[in-house]
Each structure stands twice: as C-alpha cells, then as structure tokens.
Scaffold this motif. Sequence first.
Motif, short mmCIF file in Angstrom:
data_model
loop_
_atom_site.label_atom_id
_atom_site.label_comp_id
_atom_site.label_asym_id
_atom_site.label_seq_id
_atom_site.Cartn_x
_atom_site.Cartn_y
_atom_site.Cartn_z
N ALA A 228 0.83 -1.20 0.00
CA ALA A 228 0.00 0.00 0.00
C ALA A 228 0.87 1.26 0.00
CB ALA A 228 -0.93 0.00 1.21
N SER A 229 0.27 2.36 -0.41
CA SER A 229 0.97 3.64 -0.37
C SER A 229 1.13 4.10 1.08
CB SER A 229 0.19 4.69 -1.16
OG SER A 229 -1.04 4.97 -0.50
N ILE A 230 2.06 5.00 1.30
CA ILE A 230 2.26 5.53 2.66
C ILE A 230 1.01 6.25 3.17
CG2 ILE A 230 3.59 7.18 4.03
CD1 ILE A 230 6.05 6.40 2.44
N PRO A 231 0.35 7.09 2.35
CA PRO A 231 -0.90 7.71 2.84
C PRO A 231 -1.95 6.68 3.25
CG PRO A 231 -0.11 8.88 0.92
CD PRO A 231 0.74 7.65 1.03
N ASP A 232 -2.09 5.59 2.47
CA ASP A 232 -3.07 4.56 2.82
C ASP A 232 -2.68 3.85 4.11
OD1 ASP A 232 -5.01 4.91 0.92
OD2 ASP A 232 -4.46 3.21 -0.31
N LEU A 233 -1.39 3.55 4.27
CA LEU A 233 -0.94 2.89 5.50
C LEU A 233 -1.14 3.79 6.71
CD1 LEU A 233 2.32 1.13 4.26
CD2 LEU A 233 0.25 0.01 5.10
N THR A 234 -0.84 5.05 6.56
CA THR A 234 -1.02 6.00 7.66
C THR A 234 -2.49 6.12 8.04
OG1 THR A 234 0.91 7.26 6.90
CG2 THR A 234 -0.58 8.37 8.42
N CYS A 235 -3.34 6.19 7.01
CA CYS A 235 -4.78 6.27 7.25
C CYS A 235 -5.27 5.01 7.94
CB CYS A 235 -5.51 6.49 5.93
SG CYS A 235 -7.30 6.60 6.07
N ALA A 236 -4.83 3.85 7.46
CA ALA A 236 -5.28 2.57 8.03
C ALA A 236 -4.84 2.43 9.48
CB ALA A 236 -4.74 1.42 7.20
N ALA A 237 -3.60 2.85 9.79
CA ALA A 237 -3.11 2.75 11.16
C ALA A 237 -3.89 3.66 12.10
CB ALA A 237 -1.62 3.07 11.21
N SER A 238 -4.34 4.80 11.59
CA SER A 238 -5.14 5.70 12.43
C SER A 238 -6.55 5.17 12.64
CB SER A 238 -5.19 7.10 11.79
OG SER A 238 -5.91 7.08 10.57
N LEU A 239 -7.07 4.44 11.64
CA LEU A 239 -8.41 3.88 11.75
C LEU A 239 -8.43 2.56 12.52
CD1 LEU A 239 -9.64 4.53 8.08
CD2 LEU A 239 -10.45 5.70 10.15
N ARG A 240 -7.30 1.83 12.47
CA ARG A 240 -7.22 0.52 13.14
C ARG A 240 -5.93 0.45 13.98
NH1 ARG A 240 -8.81 -4.71 10.11
NH2 ARG A 240 -9.43 -5.12 12.25
N PRO A 241 -5.84 1.27 15.02
CA PRO A 241 -4.60 1.33 15.80
C PRO A 241 -4.24 0.03 16.51
CG PRO A 241 -6.37 2.55 16.88
CD PRO A 241 -6.86 2.21 15.51
N GLU A 242 -5.23 -0.73 16.95
CA GLU A 242 -4.93 -1.98 17.65
C GLU A 242 -4.33 -3.01 16.70
OE1 GLU A 242 -8.48 -3.23 19.59
OE2 GLU A 242 -8.41 -1.64 21.10
N LEU A 243 -4.83 -3.06 15.46
CA LEU A 243 -4.26 -3.97 14.48
C LEU A 243 -2.84 -3.53 14.12
CD1 LEU A 243 -4.59 -6.37 12.51
CD2 LEU A 243 -5.47 -4.73 10.82
N ALA A 244 -2.62 -2.24 13.97
CA ALA A 244 -1.29 -1.72 13.66
C ALA A 244 -0.31 -2.08 14.77
CB ALA A 244 -1.34 -0.21 13.45
N ARG A 245 -0.74 -1.98 16.03
CA ARG A 245 0.13 -2.32 17.15
C ARG A 245 0.46 -3.82 17.13
NH1 ARG A 245 4.10 -0.88 19.05
NH2 ARG A 245 3.18 1.21 19.06
#
Length: 275
Positions: A228-245
């Motif tokens: 994924a692009s960096i903007p998409d990854l950043t957006c996804a991590a903000s929307l799904r912080p527990e999954l990102a962690r």
Amino acid sequence: MSRQLELITARDAHGPDPVPDLAAADRIVISNSGGKDSEAALDETVRLADEAGVRDRIVVLHIDLGTTPRGHTVEWPGTLDLARQQAEHYGLPFEVRSPAKWPSLLHRIKARGQFPNLFNRFCTAEKRGVSRKFITEQVAELGITGRPARIVLVMGLRAEESRARADKPAVEVDQRASSGRRTVTLWYPVLRWSTAEVWQRIRERGLPYHWAYDAGMSRLSCSLCVLASIPDLTCAASLRPELAREYADLETEMGAPFRRDLPMAEVIRRAGGAA
C-alpha cells in the motif's frame, strides 16, 4: 485449442481489449474482495453475462484472510458482509473460502518469520491456491466428461495500480491452473479503467461500497498491506490502531520489518502525527 480460446486469441490481436466467450463458459467465477475494483468487475461481468444469457453460470467467491491471534480481522471490518451483499445485489450465489492451514494471514507471516514483499508475495500465492481449489470443486460439481470444463475466473485488477498489471493482457489462459480436466481463462474486465471510471460505475448504479473509502482509503485489500501507499498505510493505522500495534509487535518479535523502508512502528508514528 478450444473454441473459447480461439475467439480470445483472434480478438486479442485487434484492440480494444478482448472479452472471453462467456456463452462458451461452463462456470464464471468472480473473485470479489469487496473492494471498488472487484465491485466494478462484478457489475461489468454481470452486464455482459446478461447479454450472453448466462448469468446463471456465475458464482461469486470471497477469500477470507482470517482473524489475527489478538482477534482482529486482517481485512477491513465488514468486508465479508459487504462482499455477500454485493453478490446478493445481483441474486448471485456467494461462497467463502479461506487458506486451510492458517487461521489468518498474520499466522502465516509469523510462521514464515517475515512479511510479504514485492518480490515474495506469498500472500497472493495463498489466495491463488484457494481460488484453484475452489475451481476444482466447481469442476467436480459440473461433472463434465469428454472435454475439459471451461472456467472463466474474473478478477478486478487494474493497470493503473502497478507496472506489472499494466503489462497484462485483459484475457489470458492460466496454464498452471489448467489441466486435462479444465481450461481456466483469467479475465480482468476493468484492467484499462481509470479510478474515476470505477467510481462512476459504482455511483451510477448505486452499488454498495465499503466505508473505508469515505474514511480516506484509496484501496481496500488487507487493512495493512505491505504494497500500500504511505498515505493509505497512515490512514489505516489511524483507523485501526490496535491492528497496527499487533503488526508492530510481530515485527519486533520476528526481528523483521513490516517493510524494509517503512517499519510498522514508523507507520504508527506518522499516523499519530497526522491525527
């Protein structure tokens, strides 16, 4: 060579992109991720199948990537239900399959000790294996004798998304999936469509789409895709912080980064800054 492949070859020599002979297909399998491109491909396939009078030969397949060890879906929440809703919109049968050996893609990543990357997309290989197994089921169900069953597998790939996809033909025979019992033709009906054309079709038809797009995502796929692009990854991590962690903890445990140029810890940091 079958009549179906002769038609594909003949039309491929002259633009525009060819369309497989759907009337000659015994089964049309649409791989639907629930994303916008899959949905547009689904709609276009139904439109052309109706012209050929073969909508009853379509089945929609969704490959579920499972739930992580901490109970998070690898895909965006609601994706499975949406994919089912999209199939039901056309009155089509809907089937769900998952990789048999692993509860989720994250379990597979942990077992391998590394995340997928551009040169080792084992996640894609896993999904391809599930599709082929499903096609085997369909061929057995058809019970055709005396000739190979003719299967068309539809996917929502678009040329805009990568150089590799830009070089693909719109119709091609999957030699590895084909055998004496079946001929598998891959078809990418929206390959040359722009993003604007995809959204135009979705809005004109009033088709159901995933909430993640309105939340800022440009693509659906896995919530946190290594490609994924960096903007998409950043957006996804903000929307799904527990999954990102969970991804960040796994990369620490394995000693292998989510992406060589972009560890998940950095994605989380950027998401925090964006918020």
